[in-house]
Write an enzyme that holds these catalytic residues in place. Sequence first.
Site, short mmCIF file in Angstrom:
data_model
loop_
_atom_site.label_atom_id
_atom_site.label_comp_id
_atom_site.label_asym_id
_atom_site.label_seq_id
_atom_site.Cartn_x
_atom_site.Cartn_y
_atom_site.Cartn_z
N TYR A 41 -11.48 2.16 -1.53
CA TYR A 41 -10.86 0.97 -2.19
C TYR A 41 -10.39 -0.07 -1.42
CZ TYR A 41 -9.57 -2.52 -5.54
OH TYR A 41 -9.30 -3.77 -6.42
N LYS A 96 0.89 -5.25 0.29
CA LYS A 96 2.02 -4.76 -0.28
C LYS A 96 3.42 -4.67 0.44
CE LYS A 96 -1.75 -1.31 -2.24
NZ LYS A 96 -1.39 -1.43 -3.84
N ASP A 123 -7.90 -0.49 7.01
CA ASP A 123 -7.28 -1.03 5.95
C ASP A 123 -6.10 -0.35 5.87
OD1 ASP A 123 -6.51 -1.63 3.51
OD2 ASP A 123 -8.42 -1.73 2.47
N1 PLP Z 1 -6.83 -2.05 0.30
C1 PLP Z 1 -6.41 -0.97 -0.21
C2 PLP Z 1 -6.24 0.44 0.53
C3 PLP Z 1 -5.63 -0.70 -1.45
O1 PLP Z 1 -5.11 0.11 -1.95
C4 PLP Z 1 -5.60 -1.94 -2.23
C5 PLP Z 1 -4.99 -2.40 -3.55
O2 PLP Z 1 -4.48 -1.35 -4.26
C6 PLP Z 1 -6.22 -3.12 -1.80
C7 PLP Z 1 -6.93 -2.96 -0.63
C8 PLP Z 1 -6.39 -4.52 -2.47
O3 PLP Z 1 -5.07 -4.93 -2.47
P1 PLP Z 1 -4.61 -6.16 -3.51
O4 PLP Z 1 -4.39 -5.15 -4.83
O5 PLP Z 1 -3.31 -6.58 -3.02
O6 PLP Z 1 -5.52 -7.24 -3.73
#
Ligand code: PLP
Length: 416
Positions: free
Chosen positions: A145, A268, A240
């Site tokens: 994700y 985060k 990521d």
């Molecule tokens: N990338 C990863 C690995 C994530 O866990 C998340 C969200 O949990 C995101 C991207 C997306 O971040 P956001 O919820 O701040 O849009």
Amino acid sequence: MPNTRRSEELMARAERLFPGGVNSPVRAFRSVGGTPRVIERARGALLWDADGNELIDYIGSWGALILGHAHPEVLEAIGRAAQKGTSFGAPSQLEVALGETIVASVPSIGRLRFVNSGTEAAMSALRVARGFTGRPKIIKLAGGYHGHADGLLVNAGSGAAGIGRPTSAGVTAATAADTLVAPYNDAGRVAKLLADNPRQVAAIIVEPVAANMGVVRPARGYLEALRQMTIDDGALLIFDEVITGFRLARGGAQERLGIQPDLTVLGKIIGGGLPVGAYGGRAEVMAVVAPEGPVYQAGTLSGNPLAMAAGLATLRRLVPEVYGRLDDFGSVLEAGLKDGAHEADVEVQVVRAGSLLTVFFDDEARFARFFHAMLERGVMLPPSQQEAWFVSAAHGNEELRATLVAARAAFREVRG
Ligand code: PLP
């Protein structure tokens, strides 16, 4: 059974307003059933719901709050920044300071751009990769994700490699066709996708330690293989690190594992609990971003001073001893959970990477029973076993002991 009347009343009102009663799906308890607790306040490792029930929190705003809730230095930094104005829409000193801190901490980031969420950061990083390489396709890994941008809501499912199918209505087949999907931890399948799509793949995006399909560690040599393949092919490697950045080490998974991607996506923790994301990498790649280059990306609130201040105050606290303590807490928690499950004769897999942990049951219904048994005993877990438990620096011995007492009883209840 704790009294949850007020939460139930508020959720009934929320249901009339918001789809599923929530503003982000996993909060809705769909995979565990029941009514979410409505949170009134939080401090350190603890949450209090609208009925006054105290909960030990393992969500930590989905990993953003590595120092715990309402850390005094973070609150003070936000307050100080707010006194000077909440948003300028112009360059500010705080964004320079946080940018310099990130560049000094994350090995592969030479230049970066702040945005407002991890979703925005991942979406923008892919646009940059396409703009830099002039190639149309990307490779993601099944179950990964990376936020909810159209091209990333694609997962071929059941581990099948090939052209992705949308996992959300509203994503067109044409968009999904540019997203190729391979199973996690299978370098051979990625090699085949690259070979089948010569000079077509702009980037591979991967969580270096997967934390959205439960916690899954990279197999030995896997990330190294992705690094080499992308170099050979001319595609970019994007890590990521929205979850792992500043969590598995100050420099993220890339520091801990010693691998340098071309681009890194952050979120985060770098916002200390306020809305922030960032993407960054090698200077020549970032040079394609507007206004220096042709890849357009912008944001009214990007580099917001309150968020920059919260991020700076958080990162200032993340010294090596903090990672040592997070690791120690995680390892005792892991061992205690394994013992508790073993004593109760319940089959689970407990997987941990630093302060990220997963307790995986062979069926979802068992996890749901465990989740509610923990919640009744005052422990708030992520309401899906696909989501990692997040430990914060505010979790101490008292929380550890109480969590393991609750878990022993919960495992016995699950066995039934
Ligand atoms: N990338 C990863 C690995 C994530 O866990 C998340 C969200 O949990 C995101 C991207 C997306 O971040 P956001 O919820 O701040 O849009």
